[in-house]
Design an enzyme around this catalytic site. Structure first.
Site, PDB file in Angstrom:
ATOM      1  N   ASN A  98      -0.176   0.775  -2.487  1.00 17.67           N
ATOM      2  CA  ASN A  98      -1.567   0.680  -2.944  1.00 17.67           C
ATOM      3  C   ASN A  98      -2.146   2.030  -3.367  1.00 17.67           C
ATOM      4  O   ASN A  98      -3.365   2.232  -3.334  1.00 17.67           O
ATOM      5  CB  ASN A  98      -2.457   0.041  -1.872  1.00 17.67           C
ATOM      6  CG  ASN A  98      -1.970  -1.333  -1.464  1.00 17.67           C
ATOM      7  OD1 ASN A  98      -1.651  -2.158  -2.316  1.00 17.67           O
ATOM      8  ND2 ASN A  98      -1.881  -1.576  -0.160  1.00 17.67           N
ATOM      9  N   ARG A  99      -1.280   2.939  -3.729  1.00 21.81           N
ATOM     10  CA  ARG A  99      -1.684   4.281  -4.171  1.00 21.81           C
ATOM     11  C   ARG A  99      -2.398   5.084  -3.085  1.00 21.81           C
ATOM     12  O   ARG A  99      -3.037   6.098  -3.379  1.00 21.81           O
ATOM     13  CB  ARG A  99      -2.574   4.201  -5.421  1.00 21.81           C
ATOM     14  CG  ARG A  99      -1.862   3.637  -6.662  1.00 21.81           C
ATOM     15  CD  ARG A  99      -0.683   4.532  -7.049  1.00 21.81           C
ATOM     16  NE  ARG A  99      -0.058   4.127  -8.304  1.00 21.81           N
ATOM     17  CZ  ARG A  99       0.989   3.304  -8.399  1.00 21.81           C
ATOM     18  NH1 ARG A  99       1.517   2.783  -7.298  1.00 21.81           N
ATOM     19  NH2 ARG A  99       1.522   3.016  -9.569  1.00 21.81           N
ATOM     20  N   LEU A 100      -2.281   4.668  -1.846  1.00 20.18           N
ATOM     21  CA  LEU A 100      -2.846   5.430  -0.731  1.00 20.18           C
ATOM     22  C   LEU A 100      -1.779   6.381  -0.188  1.00 20.18           C
ATOM     23  O   LEU A 100      -1.312   6.271   0.948  1.00 20.18           O
ATOM     24  CB  LEU A 100      -3.367   4.492   0.358  1.00 20.18           C
ATOM     25  CG  LEU A 100      -4.538   3.601  -0.055  1.00 20.18           C
ATOM     26  CD1 LEU A 100      -4.976   2.717   1.109  1.00 20.18           C
ATOM     27  CD2 LEU A 100      -5.717   4.441  -0.552  1.00 20.18           C
TER      28      LEU A 100
END
Length: 215
Positions: A192-194
């Site tokens: 999730n691009r975290l």
């Protein structure tokens, strides 16, 4: 010419980097990551790194070179001192190194100052190189305009004849740099691009401040 790349997607899910597991010295984490990539992600050329300098024209420029040694003091690579990167370093020693290990979904970004290593260390590494690479270092006026590929190969052939059966001396314009880091950031891709980002910043007392950064 136009190509829309907005649909390119990849989910990063191969690892994590937690602040509580980060060692006090970033070189220990670099050594751990380098070992893991070198042993478990063989598709990566582990010691390939991008060196970015500020050129004489004021523009940044990046190119891939090979890391040849690392210690607690810094990162060592070799090049032609008269090359474009060598001239840039002479004018401004502030450089950036970066490693991207796509198999492990990891990146390391290093800010530091480059300086020439001792001549005897450059001599030792030059002597360990294959003869073809030694002669190539002499034949190439790196970054300069040349007439043709054929002219370069002819120069190499002439040097092969000149040094046949002889020891090849290291040219004075060729040798090593060590980049002594002032900041090292470790990036681990996450879902999730975290992504996980841990930054080490060298302090006045030569200890490292460790921070987690927002992705």
């Amino acid at each position: 010419m136009e190509k829309d790349l907005s649909s390119y997607r990849k989910s990063y899910e191969k690892g994590e980097l937690l602040l509580e597991n980060a060692p006090e010295n970033p070189m220990e984490l670099f050594q751990k990551w380098f070992y893991e990539v070198d042993n478990y992600f063989v598709e990566d050329e582990t010691n390939a790194m991008t060196v970015s300098t500020i050129g004489l024209d004021g523009f940044p420029k990046s190119r891939v070179v090979l890391l040849k040694r690392y210690t607690y003091e810094g990162f060592i690579f070799y090049t032609n001192y008269n090359s474009e990167k060598g001239k840039a370093i002479a004018l401004n020693p502030n450089v950036c190194l970066s490693f991207f290990w796509h198999g492990a979904e990891r990146q390391v970004i290093i800010k530091g100052k480059a300086e020439k290593i001792a001549e005897n260390l450059s001599d030792g590494y030059f002597e360990s190189r294959p003869r073809g690479s030694q002669l190539g270092a002499i034949a190439s006026d790196q970054s300069k305009v040349i007439e043709s590929r054929e002219a370069l190969e002819s120069k190499l052939q002439a040097l092969e004849q000149e040094y046949e059966g002889k020891e090849i001396p290291r040219p004075e314009h060729w040798g090593g740099y060590i980049v002594k880091p002032v900041e090292i950031e470790f990036w681990q891709g996450r879902a999730n691009r975290l992504h996980d980002r841990i930054r080490y910043t060298l302090q006045a007392d030569y200890n490292w401040q460790v921070d987690r950064l927002s992705p």
